[in-house]
Write an enzyme that holds these catalytic residues in place. Structure first.
Site, PDB file in Angstrom:
ATOM      1  N   THR A  83       0.848  -1.192   0.000  1.00 12.58           N
ATOM      2  CA  THR A  83       0.000   0.000   0.000  1.00 12.58           C
ATOM      3  C   THR A  83       0.888   1.247   0.000  1.00 12.58           C
ATOM      4  O   THR A  83       1.932   1.255   0.649  1.00 12.58           O
ATOM      5  CB  THR A  83      -0.884   0.013   1.255  1.00 12.58           C
ATOM      6  N   SER A 132       2.103   5.267  -2.068  1.00 13.27           N
ATOM      7  CA  SER A 132       2.338   5.925  -3.355  1.00 13.27           C
ATOM      8  C   SER A 132       3.384   5.188  -4.194  1.00 13.27           C
ATOM      9  O   SER A 132       3.308   5.197  -5.428  1.00 13.27           O
ATOM     10  CB  SER A 132       2.763   7.377  -3.130  1.00 13.27           C
ATOM     11  N   ASP A 180       8.285   3.468   5.141  1.00 14.84           N
ATOM     12  CA  ASP A 180       8.495   4.856   5.582  1.00 14.84           C
ATOM     13  C   ASP A 180       9.949   5.097   5.964  1.00 14.84           C
ATOM     14  O   ASP A 180      10.477   6.188   5.768  1.00 14.84           O
ATOM     15  CB  ASP A 180       7.560   5.169   6.752  1.00 14.84           C
ATOM     16  N   GLU A 215      -0.551  -5.377   6.034  1.00 16.19           N
ATOM     17  CA  GLU A 215       0.748  -5.480   5.352  1.00 16.19           C
ATOM     18  C   GLU A 215       1.628  -6.514   6.051  1.00 16.19           C
ATOM     19  O   GLU A 215       2.300  -7.328   5.397  1.00 16.19           O
ATOM     20  CB  GLU A 215       1.445  -4.115   5.354  1.00 16.19           C
TER      21      GLU A 215
HETATM   22  C1  5RP Z   1       1.383   2.105   4.266  1.00 18.48           C
HETATM   23  C2  5RP Z   1       2.848   1.900   4.252  1.00 18.48           C
HETATM   24  C3  5RP Z   1       3.601   2.419   3.090  1.00 18.48           C
HETATM   25  O1  5RP Z   1       4.359   1.393   2.547  1.00 18.48           O
HETATM   26  C4  5RP Z   1       4.511   3.507   3.543  1.00 18.48           C
HETATM   27  O2  5RP Z   1       3.738   4.481   4.211  1.00 18.48           O
HETATM   28  C5  5RP Z   1       5.271   4.129   2.377  1.00 18.48           C
HETATM   29  O3  5RP Z   1       4.366   4.833   1.578  1.00 18.48           O
HETATM   30  P1  5RP Z   1       4.829   5.654   0.303  1.00 18.48           P
HETATM   31  O4  5RP Z   1       5.232   4.660  -0.735  1.00 18.48           O
HETATM   32  O5  5RP Z   1       3.596   6.446  -0.064  1.00 18.48           O
HETATM   33  O6  5RP Z   1       5.960   6.555   0.714  1.00 18.48           O
HETATM   34  O7  5RP Z   1       3.427   1.329   5.130  1.00 18.48           O
HETATM   35  O8  5RP Z   1       0.803   1.634   5.451  1.00 18.48           O
END
Ligand code: 5RP
Length: 218
Positions: free
Chosen positions: A29, A31, A83, A102
């Protein structure tokens, strides 16, 4: 397009080499994963296990069959973003609030491929990004007090309910110098459903995109 967006796209493109025809793919999940999802129609997947309702909706819209994890068995590959990531491929995840699903799909997969842009690399997890912790609604205040006892500063994520109907405490200032130990300790707090430290089951492969291309770390 920003450099960061270009790096996300490059990491997603690199992830394609881990996907084989006929596979049921575990899909994360966020971007970065969204960049991957756009590329999936060109493949011949048998189906996908989604790590969130948002991802499920996006996959369905592209005509990709959604498979319930309970009927999929062990998946060969799970692909997701993060993140933060350290040199041991341990992660903080859950910025999008999908951490529990996840973690389940990652655990049920043989190989966890993590795609990041270079901004996600850190020496020590949790210094810049808080640890998201999914909590049963009724236990929110109790868990927050336990997190404060551990030195954390929990912040209730406003106007957000997880796919499982729970709340998130984004917890700053935790000492994440031993991620495996802290992941276990947080799990032991009654009322905690899941925490965003992915260290006991870290990524197997990191695709890290930078201005000079994508490097693969294992
Ligand atoms: C969602 C997540 C995402 O993998 C994480 O937030 C990274 O997101 P992005 O690819 O938008 O930077 O753990 O729960």
């Amino acid at each position: 397009m920003s450099d960061q967006q270009a790096q996300k796209q490059a990491a997603a493109k690199a992830a394609l080499s881990y996907i084989e025809d006929g596979m049921i793919l575990g899909v994360g999940t966020g971007s970065t994963v969204n960049c991957l999802i756009e590329l999936l129609p060109q493949l011949k997947l048998a189906g996908a296990v989604a790590s969130s309702q948002v991802t499920e909706d996006k996959l369905r819209a592209l005509g990709i069959e959604i498979v319930d994890l309970n009927f999929a068995g062990t998946l060969d590959v799970y692909i997701d973003g993060a993140d933060e990531v350290n040199e041991h491929l341990q992660l903080i995840k859950g910025g999008g609030g999908a951490l529990t699903r996840e973690k389940i799909v990652a655990a049920a997969s043989n190989k966890f491929i993590c795609m990041v842009d270079e901004s996600k690399s850190v020496e020590i997890l949790g210094r810049a990004f808080p640890v998201p912790i999914e909590v049963l609604p009724q236990a929110r205040s109790y868990v927050a007090r336990q997190l404060a006892r551990l030195g954390g500063d929990p912040v209730y994520r406003d106007d957000f309910v997880t796919d499982y109907g729970n709340v998130i405490l984004d917890t700053y200032d935790l000492d994440v110098s031993n991620p495996i130990a802290l992941e276990k300790e947080l799990n032991n707090i009654v009322g905690v459903v899941c925490n965003g430290i992915f260290a006991a089951n870290q990524a197997d492969v990191l695709l890290k995109a930078g201005s000079n291309g994508v490097i693969t770390l294992t």
